[in-house]
Design a protein around this motif. Structure first.
Motif, PDB file in Angstrom:
ATOM      1  N   LEU A  33      37.932  50.740  81.674  1.00 16.96           N
ATOM      2  CA  LEU A  33      38.279  51.382  80.351  1.00 16.96           C
ATOM      3  C   LEU A  33      37.939  52.753  80.767  1.00 16.96           C
ATOM      4  O   LEU A  33      37.044  53.535  81.319  1.00 16.96           O
ATOM      5  N   VAL A  34      38.810  53.588  80.130  1.00 17.69           N
ATOM      6  CA  VAL A  34      38.923  54.990  80.009  1.00 17.69           C
ATOM      7  C   VAL A  34      38.459  55.455  78.547  1.00 17.69           C
ATOM      8  O   VAL A  34      38.943  54.928  77.745  1.00 17.69           O
ATOM      9  N   TYR A  35      37.628  56.599  78.425  1.00 18.30           N
ATOM     10  CA  TYR A  35      37.360  56.971  77.200  1.00 18.30           C
ATOM     11  C   TYR A  35      37.363  58.487  77.061  1.00 18.30           C
ATOM     12  O   TYR A  35      37.327  59.085  78.371  1.00 18.30           O
ATOM     13  N   THR A  36      37.426  59.037  75.966  1.00 19.00           N
ATOM     14  CA  THR A  36      37.660  60.332  75.705  1.00 19.00           C
ATOM     15  C   THR A  36      36.574  61.211  75.412  1.00 19.00           C
ATOM     16  O   THR A  36      35.338  60.602  75.351  1.00 19.00           O
ATOM     17  N   ASP A  37      36.417  62.469  75.282  1.00 19.33           N
ATOM     18  CA  ASP A  37      35.175  63.264  75.173  1.00 19.33           C
ATOM     19  C   ASP A  37      34.662  63.003  73.750  1.00 19.33           C
ATOM     20  O   ASP A  37      33.436  62.929  73.558  1.00 19.33           O
ATOM     21  N   GLY A  38      35.469  62.567  72.844  1.00 15.74           N
ATOM     22  CA  GLY A  38      35.128  62.031  71.402  1.00 15.74           C
ATOM     23  C   GLY A  38      34.133  60.891  71.462  1.00 15.74           C
ATOM     24  O   GLY A  38      33.170  60.945  70.939  1.00 15.74           O
ATOM     25  N   VAL A  39      34.647  59.897  72.326  1.00 12.22           N
ATOM     26  CA  VAL A  39      33.770  58.600  72.374  1.00 12.22           C
ATOM     27  C   VAL A  39      32.480  59.126  73.200  1.00 12.22           C
ATOM     28  O   VAL A  39      31.507  58.513  72.803  1.00 12.22           O
ATOM     29  N   LYS A  40      32.466  59.783  74.144  1.00 18.31           N
ATOM     30  CA  LYS A  40      31.470  60.346  75.018  1.00 18.31           C
ATOM     31  C   LYS A  40      30.515  60.879  73.848  1.00 18.31           C
ATOM     32  O   LYS A  40      29.103  60.803  74.126  1.00 18.31           O
ATOM     33  N   VAL A 120      42.675  53.180  77.030  1.00 20.42           N
ATOM     34  CA  VAL A 120      41.869  54.402  76.716  1.00 20.42           C
ATOM     35  C   VAL A 120      41.424  54.208  75.063  1.00 20.42           C
ATOM     36  O   VAL A 120      41.951  53.794  74.219  1.00 20.42           O
ATOM     37  N   LEU A 121      40.172  54.377  75.105  1.00 20.69           N
ATOM     38  CA  LEU A 121      39.359  54.266  73.850  1.00 20.69           C
ATOM     39  C   LEU A 121      39.188  55.722  73.429  1.00 20.69           C
ATOM     40  O   LEU A 121      38.556  56.582  74.148  1.00 20.69           O
ATOM     41  N   ILE A 122      39.417  56.181  71.978  1.00 21.73           N
ATOM     42  CA  ILE A 122      39.427  57.188  71.366  1.00 21.73           C
ATOM     43  C   ILE A 122      38.661  56.987  70.161  1.00 21.73           C
ATOM     44  O   ILE A 122      38.571  56.051  69.528  1.00 21.73           O
TER      45      ILE A 122
END
Length: 127
Positions: A33-40, A120-122
């Motif tokens: 799974l890939v995730y964005t700065d917002g999820v992080k 991608v999880l956002i």
């Protein structure tokens, strides 16, 4: 000074409201799974990397439900009184095809949406 649940909730909402220009970096989970700065940032502020782990652990199920969601999944975390429910559905108001009860969590209360587009999880604010 200890950070309270209310402080974390305020910080999460403030951070999300400032993420209207997408992401600067993508992060990759061990399960693909890939995730964005917002999820992080959400995981950092809420101290909830387990949430990313939970979503990542369902990726094989997401593939099985491809006909249900067509590549877009609405993940919703509903937290109340120290427990939560994590669901995945095609859109709000539709029956979830994944549901997980979380018996205990210190995640801030409220309803928290995440969108998955492909792998991608956002957070919605980044779209």
């Amino acid at each position: 000074m200890e950070t309270t649940d209310k402080d974390k909730s305020i910080a999460l909402r403030q951070d999300r409201s400032q993420r209207t220009l997408g992401t600067n970096q993508y992060w990759k989970h061990l399960f693909g799974l890939v995730y964005t700065d917002g999820v992080k940032a959400h995981a950092d502020i809420a101290e909830a990397y387990w949430l990313i782990d939970a979503v990542a652990s369902y990726q094989m199920d997401i593939a099985k439900f491809q006909n249900e969601h067509g590549g877009f999944v609405l993940w919703k975390l509903e937290v109340k009184d120290g427990s939560a429910v994590l669901t995945a559905s095609r859109d709000s108001g539709e029956e979830p095809f994944i549901m997980q009860d979380i018996e205990f969590t210190d995640h801030p209360e409220g309803e928290w949406d995440f969108w998955q587009e492909g792998k991608v999880l956002i957070i919605p604010e980044e779209h």
